[in-house]
Motif scaffolding. Structure first.
Motif, short mmCIF file in Angstrom:
data_model
loop_
_atom_site.label_atom_id
_atom_site.label_comp_id
_atom_site.label_asym_id
_atom_site.label_seq_id
_atom_site.Cartn_x
_atom_site.Cartn_y
_atom_site.Cartn_z
N UNK A 46 40.34 39.98 28.31
CA UNK A 46 40.03 40.92 29.39
C UNK A 46 39.19 40.25 30.49
N UNK A 47 38.35 39.27 30.11
CA UNK A 47 37.56 38.54 31.13
C UNK A 47 38.50 37.73 32.03
N UNK A 48 39.41 37.02 31.41
CA UNK A 48 40.35 36.24 32.20
C UNK A 48 41.23 37.14 33.06
N UNK A 49 41.62 38.23 32.50
CA UNK A 49 42.43 39.15 33.28
C UNK A 49 41.63 39.68 34.46
N UNK A 69 42.51 39.02 38.41
CA UNK A 69 42.67 40.13 39.35
C UNK A 69 41.74 39.96 40.55
N UNK A 70 40.53 39.45 40.29
CA UNK A 70 39.59 39.22 41.39
C UNK A 70 40.12 38.16 42.35
N UNK A 71 40.67 37.07 41.79
CA UNK A 71 41.20 36.01 42.64
C UNK A 71 42.39 36.52 43.43
N UNK A 72 43.23 37.29 42.78
CA UNK A 72 44.38 37.84 43.48
C UNK A 72 43.92 38.76 44.61
N UNK A 73 42.87 39.50 44.35
CA UNK A 73 42.35 40.39 45.40
C UNK A 73 41.79 39.58 46.57
N UNK A 74 41.08 38.48 46.27
CA UNK A 74 40.51 37.65 47.35
C UNK A 74 41.62 37.01 48.18
N UNK A 75 42.63 36.45 47.49
CA UNK A 75 43.76 35.85 48.23
C UNK A 75 44.47 36.90 49.06
#
Length: 463
Positions: free
Chosen positions: A160-163, A167-173
């Motif tokens: 869940x941490x990696x997920x 998700x955070x990186x995808x949101x930033x990109x």
């Protein structure tokens, strides 16, 4: 003893006189019975449920359940039986509920992927709630509230941490792309806006003119429609008014007719009532006159009745006396006749006894030979003489055979002590010695064979 439970408690009683268990708020606890008090207030249970997805990825589901018994008799009995084994606030009950929740959660998670669990957390939590609730019904319990927290990774398995990082990186990109696209759209939009302004102004003018014409046509259409509808409405109102007037006239006529009928009925009812009262009055007068006549006639009838009764009693007494005299006469006559019949019977009985005695003596004289006695009686009564007379009459005019014969042995009867017999015996012997020739003659002349062999044999002299 007498025990009373609190407002949120129940008594569960077992023992003598109780088939299973008994629930009560207050009750007498008799000798041989036991009681336990339990609370029905819900209790919060916190669990960290360890489960594993279909990809064999473990995770932790933190949850807080508010659980309590269902407030009805059947479920309370089930819950009370459960508390007879474990205490309400014991670790055993906590472990029992935890086992139910973990078991259902693990079964549910084992059929789902981690992605399905992560993406459908809300649906997963609802399914966990439904499954657990179904199992708790076996213990008479229900879930009053559930709070399932965010899924937690097992140490060393930080899925869940990696997920979350992904998700955070995808949101930033995605945010960066959105900024560039927004700037491009801003520059292009400025140019497009200028051209669009001119085009839109011309289009708006044309559309405005068209709109005005359309609105004018629509206004005229609406006006014509309104006028037509107004005319139709007026016509409909007139029709309705005419129908209402017709209905009103009909109802007025009906009401007038009903009024006349009511008046006639009232008049006739009054006449009928008057006639009924007159009839009742006449009946009462007739009844009064009848009572008067009955009272005046009753005395005379009573006297006549008493005279008639006395006359009837006298006549009855006379008839009774006559009946008694007749009965006495009949009884005397019957007694005389009975006496006469008794005497006749006695005479017949005496004669019969004399005959029986005579026949018995004669039978003894013949040595008990009934046939000889019979032949003697026939001779004595002239039976043979009558037979001879009948035969003579029957052969009259014929040429019968004539037999001439005399006494026994050709010599007639003797009168001395012949053969050493007494004179009386010789006389009887002579009579019977004549019988064989006589019977032979009868048989020859008539064909009738007389049974004289035994008699003849009986009178032969004994040597």
């Amino acid at each position: 003893m007498y025990r009373v439970a609190k407002a949120n408690e129940y008594l569960i009683i077992t023992g003598i006189g109780i088939e299973d268990v008994k629930l009560a708020k207050k009750a007498w606890i008799l000798p041989g019975q036991r009681s336990t008090t339990f609370s029905i207030a819900p209790v919060n249970y916190s669990f960290d449920v360890h489960a594993m997805s279909s990809e064999k990825l473990p995770f932790i589901l933190p949850a807080v359940f508010t659980i309590g018994p269902r407030d009805d008799e059947a479920n309370l009995k089930i819950y009370g039986k459960l508390l007879s084994e474990v205490a309400q606030d014991s670790q055993e009950l906590h472990d029992l509920l935890k086992g139910v929740i973990e078991g259902e959660t693990r079964v549910l998670a084992a059929g789902m992927t981690m992605e399905q669990i992560f993406q459908g957390t809300k649906e997963f939590k609802q399914q966990v709630y439904d499954k657990v609730q179904t199992e708790l019904e076996h213990f008479g319990l229900r879930i009053y509230n559930s709070n399932i927290k965010q899924l937690v990774d097992v140490k060393g398995k930080e899925y869940f941490s990696f997920m979350g990082q992904k998700i955070q990186q995808e949101v930033a990109n995605q945010a960066k792309v959105d900024v560039a696209e927004a700037k491009l759209k801003g520059d292009t939009g400025a140019k497009e806006r200028a051209g669009l302004t001119l085009r839109n102004a011309a289009r708006v003018d044309a559309e405005t003119k068209i709109f005005e014409l359309e609105q004018e046509g629509l206004r005229k259409q609406r006006q014509a429609k309104i006028e037509a509808q107004t005319t139709m409405y007026a016509n409909e109102r007139q029709v309705e008014l005419a129908e209402a007037n017709a209905v009103l006239a009909t109802k007025r006529a009906a009401y007038a007719q009903q009024t006349k009928i009511a008046e006639v009925e009232a008049t006739k009812t009054a006449d009928i009532r008057e006639a009924e009262l007159t009839k009742t009055l006449e009946i009462r007068r007739a009844e009064a006159e009848m009572e008067r006549l009955r009272a005046s006639t009753l005395a005379k009838a009573q006297v006549d009745y008493e005279i008639t009764v006395q006359q009837a009693n006298a006549k009855l007494y006379e008839q009774q006396k006559q009946a008694e005299a007749s009965r006495y006469a009949r009884e005397a006559e019957a007694e005389a006749k009975l006496f006469e019949q008794q005497k006749e019977a006695e005479g017949i009985r005496a004669m019969s006894e004399a005959k029986a005695d005579y026949i018995g003596r004669m039978l003894s004289a013949f040595g008990g030979n009934h046939v000889a006695l019979q032949q003697f009686l026939m001779l004595e009564r002239g039976t043979y003489t009558e037979l001879a007379s009948i035969n003579a009459t029957a052969v009259k005019g014929l040429q019968p055979k004539i037999s001439v014969w005399s006494g026994a042995h050709g010599g007639g009867s003797g009168s001395g002590g012949q053969g050493g017999l007494a004179p009386e015996a010789n006389a009887i012997k002579d009579i019977y010695t004549l019988l064989p020739p006589l019977h032979a003659t009868i048989e020859e002349q008539t064909g009738i064979k007389m049974p004289m062999n035994n008699v003849y044999t009986a009178v032969q002299p004994r040597h």
